[in-house]
Design a protein around this motif. Structure first.
Motif, PDB file in Angstrom:
ATOM      1  N   GLY B 183       0.940   3.712 -14.642  1.00 25.66           N
ATOM      2  CA  GLY B 183       0.329   5.037 -14.546  1.00 25.66           C
ATOM      3  C   GLY B 183      -1.087   5.016 -15.081  1.00 25.66           C
ATOM      4  O   GLY B 183      -1.743   3.977 -15.147  1.00 25.66           O
ATOM      5  N   ALA B 254       1.609   4.309  -9.989  1.00 19.03           N
ATOM      6  CA  ALA B 254       1.866   5.524 -10.766  1.00 19.03           C
ATOM      7  C   ALA B 254       3.037   5.274 -11.701  1.00 19.03           C
ATOM      8  O   ALA B 254       3.866   4.419 -11.466  1.00 19.03           O
ATOM      9  CB  ALA B 254       2.187   6.681  -9.820  1.00 19.03           C
ATOM     10  N   SER B 261       1.203  12.475 -10.627  1.00 20.91           N
ATOM     11  CA  SER B 261       0.202  11.608 -11.238  1.00 20.91           C
ATOM     12  C   SER B 261      -1.032  11.710 -10.390  1.00 20.91           C
ATOM     13  O   SER B 261      -1.056  11.226  -9.268  1.00 20.91           O
ATOM     14  CB  SER B 261       0.765  10.184 -11.263  1.00 20.91           C
ATOM     15  OG  SER B 261      -0.144   9.318 -11.851  1.00 20.91           O
ATOM     16  N   THR B 303       0.796   8.604  -6.376  1.00 22.73           N
ATOM     17  CA  THR B 303       2.030   8.148  -5.758  1.00 22.73           C
ATOM     18  C   THR B 303       1.784   7.749  -4.319  1.00 22.73           C
ATOM     19  O   THR B 303       2.577   7.055  -3.711  1.00 22.73           O
ATOM     20  CB  THR B 303       3.099   9.250  -5.801  1.00 22.73           C
ATOM     21  OG1 THR B 303       2.506  10.458  -5.333  1.00 22.73           O
ATOM     22  CG2 THR B 303       3.583   9.457  -7.216  1.00 22.73           C
TER      23      THR B 303
END
Lengths: 436, 550
Positions: B183, B254, B261, B303
């Motif tokens: 992430g 992510a 995200s 994503t």
């Protein structure tokens, strides 16, 4: 004597008024030698401002005056300058009248009776003062108080020390006049303002007993009866004052803020005394011990001095005032001015003083060096705190020498009055007196 | 619905906002939010932690914390050059906590809490004690659900001297569900982050409503990291920056635990893509009203697609001038007295608004409140509300809170005089001539907004625009921190304790000695008794062969 006194008062008030109007007033009000955390005018204004904001002045650590001062200045804050000038004038007049009354007593009671009783040896008649010599002493006392630069500085800075001095002067006046009740009341006021005048109880009681012909003998009942009476009046008025202060603000907050502050010395602002640097550099472990030692030091000389000087209570009062001014926790030059004002009363001792030239030179030099070294430490940054501290030490040593010198001279004169002025050794040659 | 319910019960979102600033710097703001519908105040303790970090959950339940806000900042936010930050923070460390009504001894809980947080964040928060803690009466209202506000349960402290470094960043990153493995947190590497003009990491915990009627509440944990990079000093000659150049890392994927995200790039000043170009390009645009300004953002959903770089970034057009701005400085000379001046600027052309000024000054600078003056445009401007708590030596600091009305397009100056105290020699820091820090002033205000603000709390909004609750449409909440002050105090000589004790005791002994002599001895005629001297003299005379003395 009224005309010269009035002239003196006018001159003194003029000097003070002129200084109030000049730009020096703000500079002097900031000087640490003249104001202390207990007596500063800035803090009185701060306390009144806190009261206006709705906060108790004693909730912080800035205001350390008694509630009666709040009460007084709540009404008089706009007339502050006149109040302080009036306080100085009252002190001067009270000292004038007190010394005049004292001289009358000295002439009448002691010298006249003693001469008639032929108690003095023949050759020390020159030590006896004539009324003509003593005529100008009250005026000199008033002059020493009003025109002393220390007093003028203290008045222009609006330091509440001037009010304390006025109360103590009134106490001296009422004691010498023989009024026990008023003497107890003024002493209680002085103690209420700062704890140390408590030690003046002893000379007051001794003087009043002498005046009322009560023999100072702890085996006699009349002695204890008088002590109880006086203490009852004194403690009674103290109790009334403390309760009045409680009712003024509705809380006991002022007790730790005023008396706790004087006794525990939390504020280490530099001043002319010995406490600040000592407790700034103290090891934490010994702080309480040395605090107790230094505070006891002020009260500790009362009993020995009283025993030695029980026949001379006014000189005892002078000695106590001097000890308080030197060893109190936050001294200022205003306290010094009060006992220096009484020096002309003992001017006949000048022939027995040993160090007076040295002492006056040191006092003068230190008074000049205080602002110089303060500036170098705080503003120029080229000196450090040790310089200012050294001058503090010297100043206090000079004061101690002054006081002990006068004590020596007094005791020596008393010795000569009993044993004769020109003493001879066993073989007829001139003798020297030493302390053994 | 079970999936939706469980998602709602425990939710993690992350986002990164990149905004090129007017002065050529780049402002990057990371926001990580964890929502958890649980009751920490229950009798049986919560034991199954999934996304919410266990250390913070235990802190909340043990100390009955209602809200906790902590920030560590290095550098000072330059409002006039950079605009308003999304989340303001003062230099050093700042901690303010609202405790629950059930806490009986708030001061004991505060002391323990600061020590526990000091361990969690590897920071010296244990220096927070009663001498730098205050209880503000108006400036710090709760940011979460508000029941009633009894200010006895609020504590606020700052440590302006606190330094932020990698040791503080590492435990902060550990609190994230994905850590620094996946992430946006992958970008958080300290060698680039601490080479910036401004770095701030914060943790905010508060209870929030899940819906408009507030039937369900959940605990929100927000971790934000704001950093301002100066591209010129970091060696970027060309006006081209990418995530790799800023953070020396690239995004990989992510965070699988995150429900969303996103990366937002502020393209308000580049509507037709004439100044800069994003690569890879994205068609997603969104608009958000943040800090009284409507801005357009290019959105990258991690994503689906990864963001890489921007080329040829010219300085942005015009920045919305910050309406509220403040400065603070110490005036005067010497080590005896001084004056604190706080200057507040209202840049709105025609609206005036009130501001709450909070000043916490340490006890050794003795403020004189009767010297407080507030002037606007040269005239006296009396505050309508003053709350002043004077300090107690070595126990609590001064607290001054005022409500001042700032006239439009004006400069307001607040001055107060102070006196510097001499401390005991053990109370100075090892570097006493560096000076003593005075924490930043906090100025909180509802600033009038030219753009209608969104008062709907539960709508899907980007995290950076939904931190401060918005009660009305025509104004938004702004908090401005001034610079901390550095003040010198007079120092005693630290090498002298033994000498001082000896010298002062000598003076007291001189007094004691002379009085003792005069009290205990009496005058006598001196009988010369030079027997010994005569003996020695005669002895020497005998040796010399000279007649003896009589």
């Amino acid at each position: 004597m009224a005309a010269p006194l009035t002239l003196l008062l006018v001159v003194a008030v003029t000097i003070r008024a002129a200084l109030y109007r000049s730009s020096l007033a703000e500079v002097i009000a900031e000087r640490v030698e003249v104001v202390s955390p207990i007596t500063a005018w800035k803090r009185v204004i701060e306390g009144l401002a806190l009261l206006d904001l709705g906060v108790s002045p004693y909730s912080g650590d800035v205001f350390h005056e008694t509630p009666l001062v709040i009460y007084l200045f709540h009404f008089l804050v706009d007339y502050a300058e006149i109040t302080f000038m009036l306080a100085d004038v009252i002190s001067a007049i009270a000292l004038y009248l007190a010394v005049k009354e004292y001289n009358k007593q000295v002439v009448r009671k002691k010298q006249k009776f003693a001469l008639e009783a032929d108690r003095y040896p023949q050759d020390c008649l020159e030590l006896i003062r004539s009324p003509k010599e003593m005529l100008y002493i009250p005026l000199k006392v008033a002059m020493f108080y009003l025109l002393n630069p220390f007093t003028i500085l203290s008045c222009v800075a609006k330091s509440t020390c001037g009010l304390n001095n006025a109360v103590i002067s009134l106490f001296i006046l009422t004691t010498i006049k023989g009024n026990a009740l008023l003497s107890a009341v003024f002493l209680c006021l002085a103690t209420y303002q700062s704890i140390y005048p408590l030690t003046l109880c002893a000379p007051a009681m001794l003087y009043l007993m002498q005046r009322q012909y009560i023999p100072v003998n702890y085996r006699r009942a009349s002695f204890w009866w008088f002590v109880v009476q006086y203490l009852f009046m004194y403690l009674g008025s103290l109790f009334v004052l403390i309760c009045l202060s409680f009712f003024l603000l509705g809380s006991w907050d002022y007790l730790p803020s005023v008396y706790g502050f004087i006794l525990s010395v939390p504020d280490l602002t530099p001043n002319i005394g010995l406490f600040w640097y000592f407790f700034a550099e103290m090891f934490e472990h010994f702080r309480l011990f040395f605090l107790c030692v230094f505070q006891i030091n002020v009260f500790f000389y009362t009993v020995p001095l009283s025993i030695k000087l029980k026949d001379h209570p006014v000189f005892l009062m002078f000695m106590q005032l001097a000890v308080i001014s030197i060893f109190k926790s936050y001294p200022t030059v205003g306290d010094i001015a009060l006992y220096m004002a009484l020096l002309p009363v003992w001017s006949h001792l000048h022939r027995f003083l040993r160090n007076i030239f040295l002492v006056s030179c040191v006092l003068l030099a230190c008074s000049v060096l205080f602002p110089v070294l303060w500036h170098l430490w705080i503003y120029a940054g080229s000196a450090n705190s040790n310089f200012y501290y050294a001058i503090t030490l010297l100043f206090n040593v000079a004061q101690i020498l002054l006081v002990s010198d006068y004590f020596y001279a007094f005791l020596r004169r008393e010795h000569h009055l009993i044993h004769g002025l020109y003493l001879k050794k066993k073989d007829g040659s001139e003798a020297t007196l030493v302390l053994k | 619905t079970l999936v939706a319910r469980s998602l709602l019960a425990n939710d993690f979102q992350e986002e990164l906002v990149i905004r090129p600033l007017h002065s050529g710097d780049i402002y990057a703001s990371f926001q990580f939010r964890t929502l958890w519908e649980t009751d920490f105040m229950r009798e049986n303790k919560v034991s199954h932690y999934r996304l919410f970090p266990k250390s913070l959950g235990q802190v909340i339940s043990k100390f009955s914390v209602r809200e906790l806000h902590i920030s560590f900042t290095q550098g000072y936010w330059r409002t006039m050059q950079w605009g308003q930050p999304f989340l303001p923070s003062p230099p050093g460390a700042e901690l303010w906590v609202w405790f629950q009504d059930s806490v009986t001894d708030v001061d004991a809980a505060w002391k323990e809490l600061t020590n526990v947080l000091s361990g969690i964040f590897c920071a010296s928060l244990n220096f927070i004690d009663s001498t730098n803690t205050v209880q503000p009466s108006a400036s710090f209202k709760p940011l979460g659900i508000v029941n009633e506000t009894d200010h006895r349960f609020l504590r606020y402290a700052t440590l302006p001297r606190e330094i932020v470094c990698t040791e503080n960043l590492t435990p902060w990153k550990k609190l994230l569900p994905c850590g620094s493995k996946a992430g946006l947190a992958v970008l958080l590497k300290s060698e680039k982050l601490f080479h910036s003009s401004f770095f701030s990491q914060t943790v905010h915990i508060r209870p929030v409503c899940q819906d408009r009627e507030c039937k369900t509440t959940s605990w929100e944990l927000r971790q934000t990291l704001n950093v301002v990079f100066d591209l010129h000093t970091s060696g970027q000659g060309k006006r081209e920056w990418s995530l790799f150049k800023m953070f020396s890392r690239t995004l990989t994927e992510a965070c699988p635990l995150a429900s969303s995200s996103k990366i937002y790039i502020d393209v308000t000043d580049n509507p037709q893509e004439e100044y800069f170009e994003l690569s890879p390009a994205t068609p997603l645009l969104s608009q958000a009203v943040v800090l009284g300004d409507r801005r357009t953002f290019s959105v990258y959903d991690l994503t689906q697609q990864l963001f890489k770089s921007v080329s040829d970034l010219l300085p942005a057009g015009s920045m919305l001038r910050p309406l509220l701005h403040a400065e603070r400085y110490v005036a005067g000379y010497g080590l005896q007295t001084g004056e604190i001046h706080t200057v507040m600027y209202n840049n709105h052309p025609f609206r005036s608004f009130p501001v709450l000024l909070l000043d916490s000054v340490p006890w050794y600078l003795r403020l004189y409140i009767h010297t407080l003056t507030v002037t606007s445009k040269g005239k006296d401007n009396t505050p309508s509300y003053i709350h002043y708590q004077p300090s107690k030596d070595r126990m609590r600091p001064h607290l001054l809170e005022m409500l001042v009305q700032l006239p439009p397009h004006s400069v307001t100056e607040v001055t107060v005089q102070f006196e510097r105290a001499l401390l005991k020699w053990t109370e100075y820091t090892p570097d006493p001539n560096h000076g003593f820090y005075v924490g930043s002033s906090v100025i909180s205000a509802l600033v009038p907004s030219s753009v209608a603000m969104d008062t709907n709390i539960t709508q899907e909004q980007p995290l950076f625009s939904s931190f401060f609750p918005c009660k009305e449409e025509s104004s938004y909440f702004v908090r401005v921190y001034t610079e901390p002050l550095l003040v010198n105090l007079p120092t005693p000589d630290f090498s002298m304790p033994y000498n001082v004790i000896c010298l002062t005791c000598t003076v007291v002994a001189v007094g004691y000695g002379s009085l003792y002599n005069l009290l205990t001895r009496s005058f006598q005629i001196e009988e010369p008794n030079p027997r010994l001297a005569k003996k020695i003299a005669n002895f020497i005379r005998r040796i010399r062969g000279v007649p003896l003395l009589s």
